[in-house]
Scaffold this active site. Structure first.
Site, short mmCIF file in Angstrom:
data_model
loop_
_atom_site.label_atom_id
_atom_site.label_comp_id
_atom_site.label_asym_id
_atom_site.label_seq_id
_atom_site.Cartn_x
_atom_site.Cartn_y
_atom_site.Cartn_z
N HIS A 134 5.16 -5.11 8.70
CA HIS A 134 5.03 -6.47 9.23
C HIS A 134 5.20 -7.52 8.14
O HIS A 134 4.23 -8.17 7.72
CB HIS A 134 3.68 -6.63 9.94
CG HIS A 134 3.63 -5.95 11.27
ND1 HIS A 134 2.47 -5.55 11.89
CD2 HIS A 134 4.64 -5.59 12.12
CE1 HIS A 134 2.74 -4.99 13.05
NE2 HIS A 134 4.05 -4.99 13.21
N HIS B 180 3.55 1.86 11.67
CA HIS B 180 2.39 1.64 12.56
C HIS B 180 2.20 2.74 13.60
O HIS B 180 1.22 2.72 14.33
CB HIS B 180 2.53 0.30 13.26
CG HIS B 180 2.95 -0.80 12.34
ND1 HIS B 180 4.25 -1.25 12.23
CD2 HIS B 180 2.24 -1.49 11.43
CE1 HIS B 180 4.32 -2.18 11.30
NE2 HIS B 180 3.12 -2.35 10.80
N CYS C 163 2.54 5.93 8.86
CA CYS C 163 1.59 6.17 7.76
C CYS C 163 0.66 7.33 8.16
O CYS C 163 0.14 7.35 9.28
CB CYS C 163 0.76 4.91 7.51
SG CYS C 163 -0.53 5.17 6.29
N HIS D 173 -1.31 -5.12 19.18
CA HIS D 173 -0.78 -4.72 17.87
C HIS D 173 -0.06 -3.38 18.01
O HIS D 173 -0.45 -2.53 18.82
CB HIS D 173 -1.94 -4.59 16.86
CG HIS D 173 -1.47 -4.38 15.45
ND1 HIS D 173 -1.13 -3.14 14.95
CD2 HIS D 173 -1.25 -5.25 14.43
CE1 HIS D 173 -0.74 -3.26 13.69
NE2 HIS D 173 -0.81 -4.54 13.34
N GLU E 113 0.00 -0.75 16.25
CA GLU E 113 -0.84 0.43 16.03
C GLU E 113 -1.71 0.70 17.25
O GLU E 113 -1.85 1.85 17.69
CB GLU E 113 -1.70 0.24 14.78
CG GLU E 113 -2.55 1.47 14.47
CD GLU E 113 -3.43 1.29 13.23
OE1 GLU E 113 -3.05 0.51 12.32
OE2 GLU E 113 -4.49 1.92 13.18
N CYS F 125 0.87 -1.19 0.00
CA CYS F 125 0.00 0.00 0.00
C CYS F 125 0.90 1.23 0.00
O CYS F 125 2.13 1.12 0.13
CB CYS F 125 -0.87 -0.01 1.25
SG CYS F 125 0.14 0.02 2.76
FE1 SF4 Z 1 -0.96 0.79 4.54
FE2 SF4 Z 1 -1.45 0.67 7.15
FE3 SF4 Z 1 -1.29 3.03 5.92
FE4 SF4 Z 1 -3.35 1.40 5.44
S1 SF4 Z 1 -2.86 2.42 7.37
S2 SF4 Z 1 -2.20 2.60 3.91
S3 SF4 Z 1 -2.37 -0.62 5.56
S4 SF4 Z 1 0.37 1.53 6.18
#
Ligand code: SF4
Length: 335
Positions: free
Chosen positions: A41, A74, A96, A124, A126, A12
């Site tokens: 991961h 994360h 992200c 997790h 996140e 992604c």
């Molecule tokens: Fe990728 Fe996680 Fe960001 Fe979604 S939240 S775009 S899965 S890194």
């Protein structure tokens, strides 16, 4: 035998950004480079970076004072940021932006006096990062049963947020259970489940109807990969997680004419190619069909590594088109 490769699958925008970021940090600062948590991961990606001198740590006290540390995709809690500052670390943050958005919402709701129900998996990375925003005001819900047993003080206002990689259908069920009990609960302005999670689950849901088996490439600690396996199973076909072609059990293929092969958001396309090669070696008349639509999302690299670096230092797992997407044209941003 037909191998169906649904789009979108694999990397992604957040993962591409994080992987490219770490590539550039190695080029700019030289090994050893430290990363707080696995950058993404996937054990193949992590092992590849380890071979290039990246040391992954789960505690910033393991990073020498003054060294460079990259935060994983994360996200991290404010406590980790403060600890890094105390150690005078040079932080490069590859969180992200869609995870950062959830942190911002958690802070806002907690600041306004809400208890925040966070729909996600305890433990997790996140979830741990978001919990750290206001540990005394956030409760983690993993299931409908958790929502049904949630106890709030009278007059306590409730808000809910979601881990970006949670199951779309499970989230809907948990939110419905919450709203039945707490009709005034507030949610995020837009779903926290990210576009990549939704699109990958949607593609599996759509295409597994036409298949006899689903193979999902991804590591055991990848939340979105595990949700893809569950999505395949919920569609009524056997679905297995594999880390690579070596995990395929030929017994799974008995009576199978068409197999769906997909990959979690932290999986490089080279692993998909390896699995396709496994089928091609054993079934010379095997047909490979690519279906669905690609995504067109990119995220900006952290400012510290936005200038260009020589191409030869980039990660070998990135296929050329993935590299092209990850490179800053100067105009990339959150689309
Ligand atoms: Fe990728 Fe996680 Fe960001 Fe979604 S939240 S775009 S899965 S890194």
């Amino acid at each position: 035998m037909e191998v169906l490769l649904p789009q979108p699958r694999g990397f992604c925008a957040g993962v591409q950004m994080a992987v490219e970021c770490l590539d550039r940090v190695i080029a700019r600062y030289g090994a050893p480079v430290f990363a707080y948590h696995q950058i993404v991961h996937n054990r193949h990606v992590v092992a590849s970076f380890e071979r290039r001198g990246v040391r992954f740590v789960d505690d910033v006290t393991q990073v020498p004072r003054g060294a460079v540390v990259v935060f994983s995709a994360h996200g991290v809690s404010p406590e980790v940021r403060a600890a890094a500052e105390q150690r005078c670390l040079k932080v490069i943050d590859a969180t992200c932006p869609l995870v950062t958005k959830v942190h911002t919402e958690a802070r806002r709701f907690a600041g306004e006096g809400y208890v925040v129900a966070f729909i996600g998996h305890r433990g997790h990375d996140e979830t741990q990062g978001v919990l750290g925003e206001a540990a005394d005001r956030i409760v983690v819900l993993e299931s409908v049963a958790d929502a049904e047993s949630l106890v709030l003080a009278p007059q306590q206002r409730l808000a809910y947020l979601t881990q970006t990689t949670f199951s779309v259908s499970e989230t809907a069920a948990i939110v419905a259970a919450l709203l039945r009990r707490f009709p005034h609960a507030r949610g995020p302005s837009k779903s926290d489940i990210c576009y990549a999670t939704e699109n990958r689950q949607g593609a599996v849901r759509q295409w597994s109807r036409d298949c006899d088996l689903a193979l999902v490439i991804g590591s055991d600690n990848s939340s979105n990969t595990r949700r893809l396996v569950e999505t395949g199973q919920a569609s009524g076909i056997p679905a297995h997680r594999i880390d690579g072609a070596g995990d395929i059990d030929p017994r799974w293929l008995r009576g199978v004419d068409r197999v769906l092969v997909t990959a979690g958001a932290s999986v490089p396309e080279s692993l998909v190619d390896e699995v396709v090669g496994w089928f091609a070696d054993r079934h010379p008349d095997c047909v490979v069909s690519r279906v669905g639509e690609t995504e067109d999302v990119t995220f900006r690299l952290p400012v510290e590594v936005r200038d260009s670096v020589p191409r030869q230092v980039r990660s070998p797992q990135l296929r050329p088109e993935a590299e092209a997407m990850a490179l800053p044209s100067g105009e990339h941003g959150l689309l």
